[in-house]
Design a protein around this motif. Structure first.
Motif, PDB file in Angstrom:
ATOM      1  N   ILE A   1     -10.904  42.286  -7.158  1.00 21.83           N
ATOM      2  CA  ILE A   1     -11.499  43.281  -7.905  1.00 21.83           C
ATOM      3  C   ILE A   1     -12.157  44.511  -7.065  1.00 21.83           C
ATOM      4  O   ILE A   1     -12.641  45.443  -7.525  1.00 21.83           O
ATOM      5  CB  ILE A   1     -12.822  42.923  -9.029  1.00 21.83           C
ATOM      6  N   LEU A   2     -12.597  44.069  -6.216  1.00 21.12           N
ATOM      7  CA  LEU A   2     -12.783  44.891  -4.822  1.00 21.12           C
ATOM      8  C   LEU A   2     -11.632  45.218  -4.868  1.00 21.12           C
ATOM      9  O   LEU A   2     -12.280  46.984  -4.170  1.00 21.12           O
ATOM     10  CB  LEU A   2     -13.156  43.388  -3.774  1.00 21.12           C
TER      11      LEU A   2
ATOM     12  N   ALA B   1      -7.355  51.554   3.223  1.00 18.82           N
ATOM     13  CA  ALA B   1      -8.282  50.389   3.603  1.00 18.82           C
ATOM     14  C   ALA B   1      -8.157  49.407   2.094  1.00 18.82           C
ATOM     15  O   ALA B   1      -7.953  47.811   2.208  1.00 18.82           O
ATOM     16  CB  ALA B   1      -9.950  50.441   3.412  1.00 18.82           C
TER      17      ALA B   1
ATOM     18  N   GLY C   1      -8.455  44.920 -12.232  1.00 28.28           N
ATOM     19  CA  GLY C   1      -9.351  44.997 -12.522  1.00 28.28           C
ATOM     20  C   GLY C   1     -10.201  43.734 -13.466  1.00 28.28           C
ATOM     21  O   GLY C   1     -10.719  43.274 -13.016  1.00 28.28           O
TER      22      GLY C   1
ATOM     23  N   VAL D   1     -12.393  48.546  -7.248  1.00 28.64           N
ATOM     24  CA  VAL D   1     -13.317  49.201  -6.901  1.00 28.64           C
ATOM     25  C   VAL D   1     -13.396  50.426  -5.824  1.00 28.64           C
ATOM     26  O   VAL D   1     -13.363  51.230  -5.625  1.00 28.64           O
ATOM     27  CB  VAL D   1     -15.039  47.991  -6.860  1.00 28.64           C
ATOM     28  N   CYS D   2     -12.319  49.535  -4.584  1.00 23.59           N
ATOM     29  CA  CYS D   2     -12.369  50.490  -3.696  1.00 23.59           C
ATOM     30  C   CYS D   2     -11.048  51.657  -3.657  1.00 23.59           C
ATOM     31  O   CYS D   2     -11.449  52.638  -3.458  1.00 23.59           O
ATOM     32  CB  CYS D   2     -12.222  50.061  -2.925  1.00 23.59           C
TER      33      CYS D   2
ATOM     34  N   TRP E   1     -11.075  60.885   4.184  1.00 24.07           N
ATOM     35  CA  TRP E   1     -11.447  60.217   4.230  1.00 24.07           C
ATOM     36  C   TRP E   1     -11.520  59.525   2.918  1.00 24.07           C
ATOM     37  O   TRP E   1     -11.103  58.423   2.917  1.00 24.07           O
ATOM     38  CB  TRP E   1     -13.099  60.465   4.074  1.00 24.07           C
TER      39      TRP E   1
ATOM     40  N   GLU F   1      -8.380  57.679   4.262  1.00 32.81           N
ATOM     41  CA  GLU F   1      -8.708  55.990   5.093  1.00 32.81           C
ATOM     42  C   GLU F   1      -9.145  54.804   3.961  1.00 32.81           C
ATOM     43  O   GLU F   1      -8.851  54.171   4.277  1.00 32.81           O
ATOM     44  CB  GLU F   1     -10.006  56.131   5.818  1.00 32.81           C
ATOM     45  N   GLN F   2      -9.621  55.548   3.082  1.00 30.24           N
ATOM     46  CA  GLN F   2     -10.448  54.523   2.140  1.00 30.24           C
ATOM     47  C   GLN F   2      -9.306  54.550   1.155  1.00 30.24           C
ATOM     48  O   GLN F   2      -9.182  52.641   0.777  1.00 30.24           O
ATOM     49  CB  GLN F   2     -11.306  55.558   1.265  1.00 30.24           C
TER      50      GLN F   2
ATOM     51  N   ILE G   1     -12.888  54.076  -5.773  1.00 26.57           N
ATOM     52  CA  ILE G   1     -13.809  55.158  -5.486  1.00 26.57           C
ATOM     53  C   ILE G   1     -12.662  55.904  -3.682  1.00 26.57           C
ATOM     54  O   ILE G   1     -13.271  57.340  -4.323  1.00 26.57           O
ATOM     55  CB  ILE G   1     -14.542  53.934  -4.559  1.00 26.57           C
TER      56      ILE G   1
ATOM     57  N   ILE H   1      -6.609  45.386   1.061  1.00 29.77           N
ATOM     58  CA  ILE H   1      -7.686  44.515   0.183  1.00 29.77           C
ATOM     59  C   ILE H   1      -6.977  44.199  -1.442  1.00 29.77           C
ATOM     60  O   ILE H   1      -6.958  42.884  -1.903  1.00 29.77           O
ATOM     61  CB  ILE H   1      -8.656  45.209  -0.126  1.00 29.77           C
TER      62      ILE H   1
END
Lengths: 568, 187
Positions: free
Chosen positions: B108-109, B16, B102, B112-113, B9, B12-13, B116, B20
């Protein structure tokens, strides 16, 4: 029948185009409104077209967020399926594609969210720029509004020195926007096909972030920072006349100071209904989970197949449907689909489970199938059943002749159908429109489906007793055979029953020659409508569709094959 | 969920997040936002993350679906050895890469992603997971024994069992040798 069949083929396309059309209409309509609306003239001076892009995509987002919860409300869909009146078949089959529609709407949300976010990034930057010294004069004047008392502001960014990120994080819209985007991304990365197949639990648990998504969406517009002129101000302040006289705007006079206000948040109005429906859906699922399922019989078939016969209050099924089983002892989160293999006329419902994965193997262990031990009924693990779902095969009864083709594991829905046909045949043969069923079963080796072969054997004996041998004609094709088998079969060719299955009908080896089969069927029923039902891999589905088209006569009074797409 | 490999996971994150970051960077650079140079950085960082994360690692049990065309990148990633194999290194790398992005709203999105993703990689590393390249299965060559020799004698031929015997039997083919003496009754 014919109109329903055409509708069936094209209904998916119609649904997708309608959805796309609605999205485009909402987008373009809103876009044009914001580009031309007088009350947003001054907003457009600062923001340009990106205002319209942001608002149009916001409306599409509202529309899609309203739709997204509906396809996953299984019980709502079952309810609709039970009550739909006209052209039942094609609409019912459409309802089975609910997950595909859910994914389509999700992609729609992703696309619109991207447009919305990018547009607002530009908006925020332009708000910021119009507070700087080199901003165009009108924009600068508009940005100053709100500093004096009795003035409402237009530009939410009040000073040049506000860092945009700080500006974002101090507004409701900013924080909720970030949270919503994050929730959407987490949901999407854990829903890729790889993750879904790899760990369904991760997919399912992470998907519940949608709760945060909807809550944040409801309060996203609370700050009302996208503002337009109030209606009273529009009446008093003529934009075309006053826009160049910004130095002379005063409290009174020909150009009073324009007043601005934001629109109230409207997203919640769109999805309140579906959220309520989905909440009811979860409550129903929980209630169904609590309902008692009595396991009346557990039969262990050869080749690791377990048959579970169960009873549940108010359980009504149709042949070809499936249920979702959950075993709390194994996993509280996993519900697995199994096709029902019993007929509706029986007083129990049954599923045949093959040990083909972690969950099914654990189920085998829990039911003691491996040890062949005698189980006391109260020591059996507790099962929960949700359903039945899925399109039923009852359309088979609406044709005078039906051809049922099952490949591999696709044979399970036909078990239910054949049993049901048998009961119907016994009870009231004269009411049956169906007079002949051709059944083709293609599998690699019959071992895994010995239970089905014994079902066919019992049907064969019963038909022989009733003198009704012409009703059902079945052909079994084994595609995985080797030389030793072939020798064995050749040696026993002259015997009455088939050496592998014990049935009167001989088994064929290799794949069927569909041209010959269809030719023969068309020849035997020269002027009938013949329904073709298939359950199995896509490649064969395409072949059969081709055959149906090929052997349907051009003469409207001649033979016609109607291919019913498999969504059993 | 005990048996799950979190790295799957996280991969994948992170992929992505890379996309982004690139998208946010393009918006900031093309729109010439204030401090747009952070946007330019974000494009580069995002591209680096995408290249690193595109080859999917092998699952410890079961087969893994490869991403389309990943074997070339996988060869490159494999070259770095422990730097790319170890998930602690990846977690720290992603964390560090995300920090400069950031500072800009448009990216900024992505930050954060990526943070995570870095967190999930940390979890994977704590559980002892490692990145392993997907081995491609060697193509199975048809075994010599599977290819049957065509019959060497013209028809009429005796059945298969009798046909097989001559090739295995070293006491050359010839008339059948009876184990028990046979006499016919004709006198």
């Amino acid at each position: 029948m014919m109109e329903c069949w055409i509708l069936n083929e094209t209904l998916s396309i119609i649904v997708v185009l309608s959805w796309l059309g609605m999205n485009l209409f909402l987008f373009i309509d809103t876009f044009c409104w914001y580009e031309e609306e007088k009350s947003f003239f001054y907003t457009r001076v600062i923001l340009g077209s990106t205002l319209a892009w942001a608002r149009a995509s916001a409306l599409c987002l509202n529309f899609n967020c309203m739709l997204i919860l509906l396809p996953v409300s299984r019980n709502l869909i079952s309810f609709v399926r039970g009550t739909s009146m006209c052209c039942k078949g094609p609409w019912r089959r459409q309802l089975d594609k609910n997950l595909k529609f859910h994914k389509l709407v999700a992609y729609g949300i992703a696309v619109n969210a991207t447009i919305h976010t990018v547009a607002h990034l530009f908006n925020l930057e332009r708000f910021h720029v119009s507070q700087s010294e080199d901003a165009p004069a009108l924009a600068a004047a508009l940005s100053q509004l709100g500093n004096a008392p009795n003035e409402s502001y237009l530009n939410p960014v009040r000073t040049l020195h506000t860092n945009t990120i700080v500006g974002l994080l101090t507004t409701t819209a900013g924080i909720t926007g970030l949270v919503i985007s994050l929730a959407l991304i987490l949901i999407m990365t854990s829903s890729t096909e790889f993750i879904r197949q790899y760990s369904y639990e991760l997919f399912w648990c992470t998907h519940h972030v949608f709760i945060i998504f909807f809550i944040s969406l409801a309060i996203h517009g609370l700050g009302r920072i996208i503002r337009g002129q109030t209606p009273e101000s529009v009446l008093l302040h003529n934009v075309t006349f006053c826009r160049d006289r910004y130095a002379e705007w005063q409290a009174v006079g020909p150009c009073p100071v324009p007043q601005f206000s934001g629109q109230e948040p409207s997203a919640w109005k769109w999805f309140l209904g579906p959220v309520f429906v989905y909440a009811c859906e979860r409550i129903i699922r929980f209630w169904r989970f609590q309902q008692e399922v009595v396991i009346t019989k557990v039969i262990s078939h050869p080749s690791a197949v377990l048959e579970l016969q169960m009873k549940k209050r108010d359980f009504k099924m149709a042949p070809g449907q499936y249920v979702l089983l959950q075993c709390a002892a194994i996993s509280l989160l996993e519900w697995h689909p199994f096709t029902l293999t019993s007929a509706p006329q029986e007083n129990f419902f049954s599923v045949h489970i093959r040990a083909a994965g972690d969950w099914t193997e654990a189920l085998f262990k829990a039911f003691g199938a491996e040890r062949h031990a005698l189980q006391v009924p109260c020591s059996l693990p507790r099962l929960a059943v949700d359903g039945p779902f899925g399109a039923s095969l009852t359309d088979v009864l609406h044709y005078p002749v039906s051809v049922c083709i099952a490949a591999g594991i696709g044979v399970t829905p036909f078990a239910s159908l054949l049993k049901s046909l048998w009961y119907k045949c016994c009870e009231a043969p004269q009411h049956l429109k169906l007079s002949k069923v051709y059944f083709y079963w293609i599998c690699r080796d019959a071992q895994a489906f010995e239970w089905f072969a014994s079902l066919l054997l019992s049907l064969e004996t019963q038909m022989h007793e009733q003198g009704n041998t012409h009703f059902l004609s079945y052909h079994i094709f084994l595609t995985g055979w080797d030389e030793n088998q072939a020798i064995h079969i050749a040696l026993h060719w002259d015997e009455n029953t088939d050496v592998i299955t014990g049935l009167k009908q001989k088994t064929f080896y290799g794949r069927p020659n569909w041209n010959n089969e269809f030719k023969e069927i068309a020849y035997s029923h020269p002027s009938s409508s013949i329904g073709v039902f298939f359950c199995g891999p896509k490649a064969l589905s395409k072949t059969l569709q081709k055959m149906c088209r090929l052997y349907s006569s051009a003469d409207p009074r001649g033979v016609h094959f109607y291919y019913n797409n498999d969504s059993f | 969920m005990g048996q799950i490999e979190w790295a799957m996971w996280a991969n994948e994150q992170a992929l992505a997040s890379g996309l982004i970051l690139i998208a946010g960077g393009i918006v900031a650079t093309a729109g010439r936002f204030a401090q747009w140079y952070f946007g330019a950085y974000s494009i580069v960082a995002g591209a680096l993350v995408c290249l690193l994360e595109y080859p999917r690692g092998r699952r410890s049990k079961g087969s893994t679906m490869e991403r389309c065309g990943q074997k070339y990148l996988a060869a490159v990633v494999k070259l770095f050895g422990p730097l790319t194999r170890n998930y602690y290194v990846r977690a720290v790398l992603h964390l560090l890469l995300s920090v400069p992005a950031g500072f800009l709203l448009a990216t900024i999105l992505g930050t954060v992603c990526l943070v995570i993703a870095s967190g999930i990689y940390l979890l994977a590393a704590v559980r002892g997971e490692q990145w392993m390249a997907i081995e491609s299965k060697p193509k199975e060559r048809p075994q010599a024994e599977d290819i049957k020799q065509p019959p060497s004698n013209p028809p009429p031929r005796p059945p298969v069992e009798a046909r097989k015997k001559p090739s295995e039997d070293e006491a050359a083919g010839g008339p059948q040798v009876n184990p028990i003496p046979v006499t016919d009754e004709v006198v």
